[in-house]
Structure formats: structure tokens, C-alpha cells
Motif scaffolding. Structure first.
Motif, PDB file in Angstrom:
ATOM      1  N   LEU A  11      22.168  11.638 128.461  1.00  0.00           N
ATOM      2  CA  LEU A  11      21.120  12.010 127.499  1.00  0.00           C
ATOM      3  C   LEU A  11      21.716  12.692 126.268  1.00  0.00           C
ATOM      4  CD1 LEU A  11      18.376  13.335 129.958  1.00  0.00           C
ATOM      5  CD2 LEU A  11      18.209  11.292 128.504  1.00  0.00           C
ATOM      6  N   LEU A  12      22.691  13.565 126.473  1.00  0.00           N
ATOM      7  CA  LEU A  12      23.341  14.224 125.340  1.00  0.00           C
ATOM      8  C   LEU A  12      24.104  13.219 124.480  1.00  0.00           C
ATOM      9  CD1 LEU A  12      24.657  17.499 127.037  1.00  0.00           C
ATOM     10  CD2 LEU A  12      22.815  17.310 125.357  1.00  0.00           C
ATOM     11  N   ALA A  13      24.713  12.229 125.121  1.00  0.00           N
ATOM     12  CA  ALA A  13      25.441  11.205 124.371  1.00  0.00           C
ATOM     13  C   ALA A  13      24.495  10.398 123.492  1.00  0.00           C
ATOM     14  CB  ALA A  13      26.181  10.276 125.335  1.00  0.00           C
ATOM     15  N   ARG A  14      23.299  10.121 123.948  1.00  0.00           N
ATOM     16  CA  ARG A  14      22.335   9.383 123.131  1.00  0.00           C
ATOM     17  C   ARG A  14      22.004  10.157 121.854  1.00  0.00           C
ATOM     18  NH1 ARG A  14      19.611   5.385 126.306  1.00  0.00           N
ATOM     19  NH2 ARG A  14      17.710   5.510 125.058  1.00  0.00           N
ATOM     20  N   ARG A  15      21.810  11.470 121.991  1.00  0.00           N
ATOM     21  CA  ARG A  15      21.543  12.295 120.812  1.00  0.00           C
ATOM     22  C   ARG A  15      22.722  12.267 119.839  1.00  0.00           C
ATOM     23  NH1 ARG A  15      18.833  17.971 122.977  1.00  0.00           N
ATOM     24  NH2 ARG A  15      16.950  17.079 123.944  1.00  0.00           N
ATOM     25  N   GLN A  16      23.925  12.388 120.397  1.00  0.00           N
ATOM     26  CA  GLN A  16      25.114  12.404 119.551  1.00  0.00           C
ATOM     27  C   GLN A  16      25.273  11.084 118.802  1.00  0.00           C
ATOM     28  OE1 GLN A  16      28.827  12.654 121.659  1.00  0.00           O
ATOM     29  NE2 GLN A  16      30.020  13.107 119.823  1.00  0.00           N
ATOM     30  N   ILE A  17      25.064   9.976 119.476  1.00  0.00           N
ATOM     31  CA  ILE A  17      25.224   8.658 118.858  1.00  0.00           C
ATOM     32  C   ILE A  17      24.221   8.471 117.730  1.00  0.00           C
ATOM     33  CG2 ILE A  17      24.960   6.180 119.258  1.00  0.00           C
ATOM     34  CD1 ILE A  17      26.049   6.758 122.140  1.00  0.00           C
ATOM     35  N   LEU A  18      22.969   8.775 117.967  1.00  0.00           N
ATOM     36  CA  LEU A  18      21.945   8.582 116.939  1.00  0.00           C
ATOM     37  C   LEU A  18      22.173   9.518 115.754  1.00  0.00           C
ATOM     38  CD1 LEU A  18      18.773   8.140 119.174  1.00  0.00           C
ATOM     39  CD2 LEU A  18      20.070   6.371 117.974  1.00  0.00           C
ATOM     40  N   GLY A  19      22.609  10.742 116.020  1.00  0.00           N
ATOM     41  CA  GLY A  19      22.889  11.673 114.925  1.00  0.00           C
ATOM     42  C   GLY A  19      24.081  11.242 114.097  1.00  0.00           C
ATOM     43  N   ALA A  20      25.118  10.728 114.754  1.00  0.00           N
ATOM     44  CA  ALA A  20      26.332  10.336 114.046  1.00  0.00           C
ATOM     45  C   ALA A  20      26.137   9.084 113.198  1.00  0.00           C
ATOM     46  CB  ALA A  20      27.465  10.107 115.052  1.00  0.00           C
ATOM     47  N   LEU A  21      25.243   8.202 113.614  1.00  0.00           N
ATOM     48  CA  LEU A  21      25.074   6.924 112.925  1.00  0.00           C
ATOM     49  C   LEU A  21      23.859   6.897 112.020  1.00  0.00           C
ATOM     50  CD1 LEU A  21      26.009   4.449 115.800  1.00  0.00           C
ATOM     51  CD2 LEU A  21      27.466   5.413 114.012  1.00  0.00           C
ATOM     52  N   GLN A  22      23.105   7.985 111.948  1.00  0.00           N
ATOM     53  CA  GLN A  22      21.950   8.042 111.065  1.00  0.00           C
ATOM     54  C   GLN A  22      22.431   8.147 109.625  1.00  0.00           C
ATOM     55  OE1 GLN A  22      20.717  10.751 109.075  1.00  0.00           O
ATOM     56  NE2 GLN A  22      18.939   9.555 108.437  1.00  0.00           N
ATOM     57  N   GLY A  23      21.765   7.469 108.709  1.00  0.00           N
ATOM     58  CA  GLY A  23      22.165   7.515 107.311  1.00  0.00           C
ATOM     59  C   GLY A  23      22.805   6.211 106.880  1.00  0.00           C
ATOM     60  N   GLN A  24      23.053   6.101 105.572  1.00  0.00           N
ATOM     61  CA  GLN A  24      23.469   4.831 104.997  1.00  0.00           C
ATOM     62  C   GLN A  24      24.972   4.591 105.035  1.00  0.00           C
ATOM     63  OE1 GLN A  24      21.588   2.180 103.546  1.00  0.00           O
ATOM     64  NE2 GLN A  24      20.069   3.179 104.820  1.00  0.00           N
ATOM     65  N   ASP A  25      25.752   5.525 104.522  1.00  0.00           N
ATOM     66  CA  ASP A  25      27.167   5.246 104.265  1.00  0.00           C
ATOM     67  C   ASP A  25      28.047   5.758 105.391  1.00  0.00           C
ATOM     68  OD1 ASP A  25      26.564   4.091 101.790  1.00  0.00           O
ATOM     69  OD2 ASP A  25      26.521   6.055 100.826  1.00  0.00           O
ATOM     70  N   ARG A  26      28.750   4.833 106.001  1.00  0.00           N
ATOM     71  CA  ARG A  26      29.702   5.157 107.051  1.00  0.00           C
ATOM     72  C   ARG A  26      30.932   4.272 106.883  1.00  0.00           C
ATOM     73  NH1 ARG A  26      26.735   8.689 107.359  1.00  0.00           N
ATOM     74  NH2 ARG A  26      25.669   9.644 109.133  1.00  0.00           N
ATOM     75  N   ARG A  27      32.055   4.738 107.372  1.00  0.00           N
ATOM     76  CA  ARG A  27      33.269   3.914 107.382  1.00  0.00           C
ATOM     77  C   ARG A  27      33.582   3.541 108.817  1.00  0.00           C
ATOM     78  NH1 ARG A  27      38.356   5.011 103.642  1.00  0.00           N
ATOM     79  NH2 ARG A  27      36.714   4.248 102.244  1.00  0.00           N
ATOM     80  N   ILE A  28      33.760   2.249 109.052  1.00  0.00           N
ATOM     81  CA  ILE A  28      34.171   1.787 110.369  1.00  0.00           C
ATOM     82  C   ILE A  28      35.618   1.337 110.290  1.00  0.00           C
ATOM     83  CG2 ILE A  28      33.104  -0.464 109.884  1.00  0.00           C
ATOM     84  CD1 ILE A  28      32.897  -0.865 112.919  1.00  0.00           C
ATOM     85  N   THR A  29      36.409   1.795 111.253  1.00  0.00           N
ATOM     86  CA  THR A  29      37.826   1.460 111.310  1.00  0.00           C
ATOM     87  C   THR A  29      38.126   0.850 112.665  1.00  0.00           C
ATOM     88  OG1 THR A  29      38.434   3.254 109.816  1.00  0.00           O
ATOM     89  CG2 THR A  29      40.185   2.335 111.193  1.00  0.00           C
ATOM     90  N   VAL A  30      38.663  -0.363 112.638  1.00  0.00           N
ATOM     91  CA  VAL A  30      39.070  -1.050 113.861  1.00  0.00           C
ATOM     92  C   VAL A  30      40.589  -1.078 113.885  1.00  0.00           C
ATOM     93  CG1 VAL A  30      39.037  -3.221 115.150  1.00  0.00           C
ATOM     94  CG2 VAL A  30      36.966  -2.428 113.974  1.00  0.00           C
ATOM     95  N   THR A  31      41.159  -0.586 114.967  1.00  0.00           N
ATOM     96  CA  THR A  31      42.617  -0.534 115.124  1.00  0.00           C
ATOM     97  C   THR A  31      43.028  -1.467 116.246  1.00  0.00           C
ATOM     98  OG1 THR A  31      42.639   1.777 114.401  1.00  0.00           O
ATOM     99  CG2 THR A  31      44.598   0.962 115.531  1.00  0.00           C
ATOM    100  N   ASP A  32      43.931  -2.409 115.921  1.00  0.00           N
ATOM    101  CA  ASP A  32      44.456  -3.320 116.930  1.00  0.00           C
ATOM    102  C   ASP A  32      45.980  -3.336 116.841  1.00  0.00           C
ATOM    103  OD1 ASP A  32      45.030  -4.866 114.695  1.00  0.00           O
ATOM    104  OD2 ASP A  32      43.327  -6.223 114.991  1.00  0.00           O
TER     105      ASP A  32
END
Length: 306
Positions: free
Chosen positions: A75-96
């Protein structure tokens, strides 16, 4: 091991006992749709050409899950995920295995499934206005042109040394051999001197741009010229020794010290230039007017990839 990081959240590509995991990253390295509109040939087979092949923005998604030790952690993880991804501008970084690449995205939708066995499914849909992926920035810096022994170039408000172009000619270092300062070409740069040039590289497979940072003090501003093409970025305004001007050639944005301090109106020339795939560009830095500090041009170049 592949990982995907966005908004401070890290999705692991391998199975771990607990935490965030991704099952797949959709369309991360796909080529987005072309914007060209084909027109049929009325009296022949095929279509007319569509011109340069520009691409639309890129859509990508992460599908995965979260596994916790108990229901409270889930349940705490759901709150964290929604809070972290709320809003327009984010940077996604994929490392391989080839290293990290990034996009700036807006998060369009986050879907969280029901919790079963302290686990729930996750889906994150994103859109990037710029479809290219970028590697880590590589900074290169230079000061103004200074010959060995302390000789310092200063370009007047007209931007010339006695001619219609830089240093007395129609092109950089072109024209007559002697400028109005009485110096004879060619100049030999002795130990301790600087030619005021930097070379930037693009190791990617798509065009990229160098983000430019110019520190003062400069009485009348500066000029930055791409030597190979003669394209010039010319900024005519006083820059205090404690201030920095930031230029984004991809967007045409210009600000001083803070993003809200727009100074694009002081760009008297804005011949923006890009660095081609696998190519290099040489940038020449000139001061305009009196130099009151130790001005520096820094170009931050991130290789771009499809």
C-alpha cells in the motif's frame, strides 16, 4: 542487467525478492512514425516524395509489477509510485549493456492493479516530444582567444577587426592578413595560449545539439561561430562576471542565471547548428567589447540515438 529509472523509481529487469520490476519496456528503441504525407502520382505508379523524413514524438510504456513483504508495504509503494509519477515532466533513463540513454517525457497514465499476495501490476504510459534518446552529456570548455604571453583578443561591437567579417575578412580568419589591431597572420600560439575553440562530438546515430553556457564578464556580449559552416550565435548584452547565459539551440531558448530570466531578445543572430550523427563541430568563441572577468564557453553535448 537492464534497469529503468523515472521519477526516483527504479524498475529492475531481473527477478528480485521484493521491489519494482519491469516485464517489458515497449517501444523504447523503436523508430517513431514519419510525419511525411505521401501524395499519389495521378498518372504513374507510386507517390511523390515527401521531403525530409522528420519523425513524430515517441510513445513508450513500462509494464511490470511490485512485490512487497506484506500488505502495508504494498500500500505504501502505491502511494510512492503515484506521487513520484504525478505531473508532466519527467526523465526516464534506461541502462543496458551499452550504457544509459534518456528521454524527457510526460507521464500520460499510470495503472495499478489490485494487490494479490502483497503484489500488484503496474503500467506506465509516456510521451516524449523529442523522440530521440540521449546518452550522458560530455562537457567541453574554452576561454576567449589568448596568445602566449597574455595577448588577448577583443572584438568590437561591429564584430570585426578591420573588415566585413571576423578578423578582417568575409569569413572567419579570412580576408586580409592584418587586422586593425596591427597583428600579422598567421599567429603562432605559444605555450599558455588559447585559440578559443572547442571540438564537440556526437557518437550517436541521430542529430544532436550542444547546450551552451557562457559566463561573464563581457561588456557587450559574445559570439559563438561554428567554424565549418560559419553559422553564428551572437548575443549582445552586458554579462556580469557572476552571471551565466544558457542557450538551447534545439528549442531556441536563452536565459540568464535562472530559466525564468528570458534574454532571447538579445540574440542578434541565431543561426543554430546541430552536430550530425557520428560527426564533430568546432565552435569558435569571441568576446564582444571589453572583457572584465574570465569568460568561459562550455558546450554540453549528449550523443543522440534512434
Amino acid at each position: 542487467m537492464t534497469t529503468a529509472e523515472i521519477g526516483g523509481l527504479t524498475f529492475q529487469g531481473t527477478r528480485q525478492p521484493n521491489g519494482l520490476h519491469f516485464r517489458r519496456i515497449i517501444d523504447w528503441d523503436s523508430l517513431p512514425e514519419s510525419k511525411n504525407q505521401e501524395e499519389d502520382r495521378p498518372n504513374d505508379h507510386g507517390s511523390f516524395g515527401g521531403g525530409e523524413d522528420f519523425r513524430r514524438g515517441a510513445t513508450t510504456s513500462i509494464e511490470g509489477w511490485f512485490q512487497g513483504e506484506d500488505r502495508e508495504e504494498a500500500l505504501l509503494a502505491r502511494r510512492q509510485i503515484l506521487g513520484a509519477l504525478q505531473g508532466q515532466d519527467r526523465r526516464i533513463t534506461v541502462t543496458d549493456e551499452l550504457g544509459p540513454t534518456s528521454r524527457d517525457v510526460s507521464v500520460r497514465r499510470v495503472t495499478l492493479g489490485d494487490i494479490f499476495g502483497f503484489r500488484f501490476e503496474i503500467s506506465v504510459d509516456m510521451f516524449a516530444k523529442d523522440p530521440r534518446r540521449y546518452g550522458p552529456e560530455v562537457p567541453e570548455s574554452t576561454g576567449i582567444p589568448v596568445a602566449g604571453g597574455g595577448l588577448q583578443w577583443q572584438v568590437g561591437s561591429s564584430g570585426t577587426f578591420g573588415g566585413s567579417g571576423f578578423f578582417g575578412g568575409d569569413t572567419i580568419f579570412g580576408g586580409s592578413d592584418t587586422g586593425s589591431a596591427g597583428l600579422v597572420w598567421p599567429i603562432t600560439w605559444e605555450s599558455g595560449g588559447s585559440d578559443g575553440r572547442i571540438t564537440v562530438e556526437n557518437d550517436g546515430n541521430a542529430d544532436t545539439y550542444s547546450l551552451l553556457e557562457i559566463t561573464g564578464g563581457l561588456e557587450d556580449g559574445f559570439s559563438a561561430v561554428e567554424v565549418g559552416t560559419g553559422r553564428e550565435i551572437r548575443f549582445e548584452r552586458f554579462i556580469d562576471s557572476a552571471s551565466t547565459v544558457y542557450l538551447n539551440p534545439r528549442t531556441g531558448a536563452a536565459y540568464i542565471d535562472e530559466p525564468g530570466n528570458d534574454v532571447s531578445g538579445y540574440l542578434t543572430r541565431a543561426d543554430w547548428f546541430s552536430i550530425p550523427p557520428g560527426g564533430t563541430s568546432v565552435i569558435q568563441f569571441f568576446p564582444l567589447g571589453t572583457v572584465t572577468g574570465t569568460p568561459t564557453l562550455t558546450a554540453r553535448t549528449a550523443p543522440a540515438f534512434w
